[in-house]
Motif scaffolding. Sequence first.
Motif, PDB file in Angstrom:
ATOM      1  N   GLY A 290       0.785  -1.223   0.000  1.00 60.45           N
ATOM      2  CA  GLY A 290       0.000   0.000   0.000  1.00 60.45           C
ATOM      3  C   GLY A 290       0.816   1.270   0.000  1.00 60.45           C
ATOM      4  O   GLY A 290       0.268   2.365   0.109  1.00 60.45           O
ATOM      5  N   ALA A 291       2.154   1.155  -0.141  1.00 62.30           N
ATOM      6  CA  ALA A 291       3.012   2.349  -0.107  1.00 62.30           C
ATOM      7  C   ALA A 291       2.937   3.160  -1.396  1.00 62.30           C
ATOM      8  O   ALA A 291       3.341   4.321  -1.423  1.00 62.30           O
ATOM      9  CB  ALA A 291       4.460   1.943   0.160  1.00 62.30           C
ATOM     10  N   GLY A 292       2.455   2.547  -2.497  1.00 69.24           N
ATOM     11  CA  GLY A 292       2.340   3.255  -3.765  1.00 69.24           C
ATOM     12  C   GLY A 292       3.278   2.763  -4.838  1.00 69.24           C
ATOM     13  O   GLY A 292       3.362   3.354  -5.920  1.00 69.24           O
ATOM     14  N   LYS A 293       3.968   1.654  -4.589  1.00 71.70           N
ATOM     15  CA  LYS A 293       4.972   1.148  -5.534  1.00 71.70           C
ATOM     16  C   LYS A 293       4.338   0.772  -6.874  1.00 71.70           C
ATOM     17  O   LYS A 293       4.798   1.209  -7.933  1.00 71.70           O
ATOM     18  CB  LYS A 293       5.700  -0.068  -4.939  1.00 71.70           C
ATOM     19  CG  LYS A 293       6.320   0.174  -3.585  1.00 71.70           C
ATOM     20  CD  LYS A 293       7.059  -1.040  -3.070  1.00 71.70           C
ATOM     21  CE  LYS A 293       6.190  -2.248  -2.894  1.00 71.70           C
ATOM     22  NZ  LYS A 293       5.131  -2.072  -1.887  1.00 71.70           N
ATOM     23  N   SER A 294       3.293  -0.055  -6.826  1.00 75.64           N
ATOM     24  CA  SER A 294       2.663  -0.509  -8.069  1.00 75.64           C
ATOM     25  C   SER A 294       1.989   0.648  -8.801  1.00 75.64           C
ATOM     26  O   SER A 294       2.000   0.702 -10.034  1.00 75.64           O
ATOM     27  CB  SER A 294       1.642  -1.613  -7.769  1.00 75.64           C
ATOM     28  OG  SER A 294       2.296  -2.769  -7.268  1.00 75.64           O
ATOM     29  N   THR A 295       1.405   1.574  -8.049  1.00 73.02           N
ATOM     30  CA  THR A 295       0.794   2.752  -8.680  1.00 73.02           C
ATOM     31  C   THR A 295       1.841   3.559  -9.425  1.00 73.02           C
ATOM     32  O   THR A 295       1.613   4.019 -10.555  1.00 73.02           O
ATOM     33  CB  THR A 295       0.110   3.631  -7.616  1.00 73.02           C
ATOM     34  OG1 THR A 295      -0.895   2.865  -6.943  1.00 73.02           O
ATOM     35  CG2 THR A 295      -0.541   4.847  -8.252  1.00 73.02           C
ATOM     36  N   LEU A 296       3.006   3.729  -8.811  1.00 72.74           N
ATOM     37  CA  LEU A 296       4.096   4.462  -9.464  1.00 72.74           C
ATOM     38  C   LEU A 296       4.502   3.784 -10.769  1.00 72.74           C
ATOM     39  O   LEU A 296       4.659   4.446 -11.810  1.00 72.74           O
ATOM     40  CB  LEU A 296       5.296   4.551  -8.518  1.00 72.74           C
ATOM     41  CG  LEU A 296       6.565   5.178  -9.101  1.00 72.74           C
ATOM     42  CD1 LEU A 296       6.331   6.611  -9.542  1.00 72.74           C
ATOM     43  CD2 LEU A 296       7.713   5.100  -8.084  1.00 72.74           C
ATOM     44  N   LEU A 297       4.652   2.465 -10.741  1.00 72.71           N
ATOM     45  CA  LEU A 297       5.072   1.755 -11.952  1.00 72.71           C
ATOM     46  C   LEU A 297       4.006   1.827 -13.043  1.00 72.71           C
ATOM     47  O   LEU A 297       4.331   1.922 -14.230  1.00 72.71           O
ATOM     48  CB  LEU A 297       5.387   0.294 -11.630  1.00 72.71           C
ATOM     49  CG  LEU A 297       6.546   0.039 -10.675  1.00 72.71           C
ATOM     50  CD1 LEU A 297       6.941  -1.436 -10.696  1.00 72.71           C
ATOM     51  CD2 LEU A 297       7.757   0.895 -11.002  1.00 72.71           C
ATOM     52  N   LYS A 298       2.736   1.793 -12.651  1.00 70.36           N
ATOM     53  CA  LYS A 298       1.660   1.904 -13.644  1.00 70.36           C
ATOM     54  C   LYS A 298       1.678   3.274 -14.321  1.00 70.36           C
ATOM     55  O   LYS A 298       1.423   3.388 -15.527  1.00 70.36           O
ATOM     56  CB  LYS A 298       0.307   1.657 -12.978  1.00 70.36           C
ATOM     57  CG  LYS A 298       0.059   0.199 -12.613  1.00 70.36           C
ATOM     58  CD  LYS A 298      -1.274   0.050 -11.892  1.00 70.36           C
ATOM     59  CE  LYS A 298      -1.501  -1.399 -11.477  1.00 70.36           C
ATOM     60  NZ  LYS A 298      -2.762  -1.565 -10.723  1.00 70.36           N
ATOM     61  N   ILE A 299       1.979   4.321 -13.559  1.00 65.95           N
ATOM     62  CA  ILE A 299       2.047   5.655 -14.148  1.00 65.95           C
ATOM     63  C   ILE A 299       3.246   5.755 -15.084  1.00 65.95           C
ATOM     64  O   ILE A 299       3.144   6.279 -16.200  1.00 65.95           O
ATOM     65  CB  ILE A 299       2.118   6.732 -13.044  1.00 65.95           C
ATOM     66  CG1 ILE A 299       0.789   6.779 -12.283  1.00 65.95           C
ATOM     67  CG2 ILE A 299       2.436   8.102 -13.637  1.00 65.95           C
ATOM     68  CD1 ILE A 299       0.797   7.688 -11.072  1.00 65.95           C
ATOM     69  N   LEU A 300       4.391   5.229 -14.660  1.00 67.31           N
ATOM     70  CA  LEU A 300       5.585   5.258 -15.514  1.00 67.31           C
ATOM     71  C   LEU A 300       5.379   4.441 -16.783  1.00 67.31           C
ATOM     72  O   LEU A 300       5.971   4.751 -17.830  1.00 67.31           O
ATOM     73  CB  LEU A 300       6.798   4.728 -14.744  1.00 67.31           C
ATOM     74  CG  LEU A 300       7.271   5.560 -13.543  1.00 67.31           C
ATOM     75  CD1 LEU A 300       8.435   4.869 -12.847  1.00 67.31           C
ATOM     76  CD2 LEU A 300       7.674   6.964 -13.981  1.00 67.31           C
ATOM     77  N   SER A 301       4.540   3.407 -16.699  1.00 66.45           N
ATOM     78  CA  SER A 301       4.270   2.552 -17.865  1.00 66.45           C
ATOM     79  C   SER A 301       3.128   3.073 -18.724  1.00 66.45           C
ATOM     80  O   SER A 301       2.745   2.424 -19.691  1.00 66.45           O
ATOM     81  CB  SER A 301       3.946   1.124 -17.399  1.00 66.45           C
ATOM     82  OG  SER A 301       4.992   0.592 -16.626  1.00 66.45           O
TER      83      SER A 301
END
Length: 419
Positions: A81-92
């Motif tokens: 829940g720290a935002g790691k996957s959200t960050l990668l989705k935005i970068l992708s």
Amino acid sequence: MSDDIVIRVEGLSKLYMLGQTLQPYGTLRHAIQNVATAPLRWIKAARKVQAGPDSAEFWALKDVSFTVNRGDVVGILGRNGAGKSTLLKILSRITEPTTGRVGVKGRVASLLEVGTGFHPELTGRENIYLNGAILGMTRAEIRRKFDEIVDFAGIEKFLDTPVKRYSSGMYVRLAFAVAAHLEPEILIVDEVLAVGDSEFQKKCIGKMKEVTANGRTVLFVSHNLPAVAALCRKGILLKEGRLVLTDTAENTIARYKKEGMSAEDTGIAVAMNARSGTGTHRLEYVTPTAEEFAARTPLVFRAGIRQFRDDAKFHYSLHFRNEADDEIFAINSEYLDGGGIAPGNREVEVVIDSPWLPPGDYRVEAFLHSAGIIDHWPDACRFHVGSDVATLGYSLASAKNAGKVLASFRLTSQARAET
């Protein structure tokens, strides 16, 4: 952006509304009809969401800024829940930020939720060419890499089978092989490698090292700290959607451990929203029946699964990790008869009779999966195995040094007849 900087993130934020519901999905035919007959009304309807009675704001990312240089190998750490996957989705470019800017220079290949970029009705062969085309490669360029991809994935017999019929392991192998071999300038890899077996994980780490040796950039999210330490030179630490630290991988891992971030919890609603996977079903809890197990007793875990959208049968797997974050063993319903778990709200109980575990603390990583990942919970629960191992024939000291699991065995001896 300067020549050395390939990723620049400035003031990046992403807002989700918990308790919010989208308008139901329609057919492609209806969508085309609606656009043709009333385009303005369709645009408004497409944007419309309905706030539930308990809706609340959740900032998955808040004011995050950093840069990544060409050739950097960056480990991204943070609790669930720290935002790691959200960050990668935005970068992708899979999802858009709420505020802030992202600049990416170069061809990006992502391995996030398994199946992203794959068409389930197409064969493995067709999906390789599709992904290459998405990356901007010519058919001739893809053909030169084709044999390497198939060999790495080990799916030659199933190359002309639609990927919807692949097991989760086959899906992961092909997805990684495609992402790593089609020569992206930037490779983004989320925790999905945990679905594969240990040998394949080692193979993937080796391939990522090869990619970085050629000067390409890698962003790697994992709760496997030894893998991050072995692969990455730089680290990014996120907490509650905010940037805590950008430093060397060694210092970032040390800070992560010091703050005990993997054990934190911000509640079911936030955690379920932030976890990776298609989200048709989510694990609400995974609970051991005891906080401490005796060494020779069965391990029993109960789980609650909530359905959010209709889906077919799926599978459930648990991966067990020790204090050093080594994977000890895993169980997977895919190996059992019965065709998987029926969709709907379910309660599941798993009873593990063997192997027996040495005394210590353990973490459980949980997955729901079918052709791809439905839900991935890296830190689903923790438990302790007690020090009473005398009944197994081990002392406490010998049990801790007898290997990653304990064996129950018998030994007899008798006098040999002299010849």
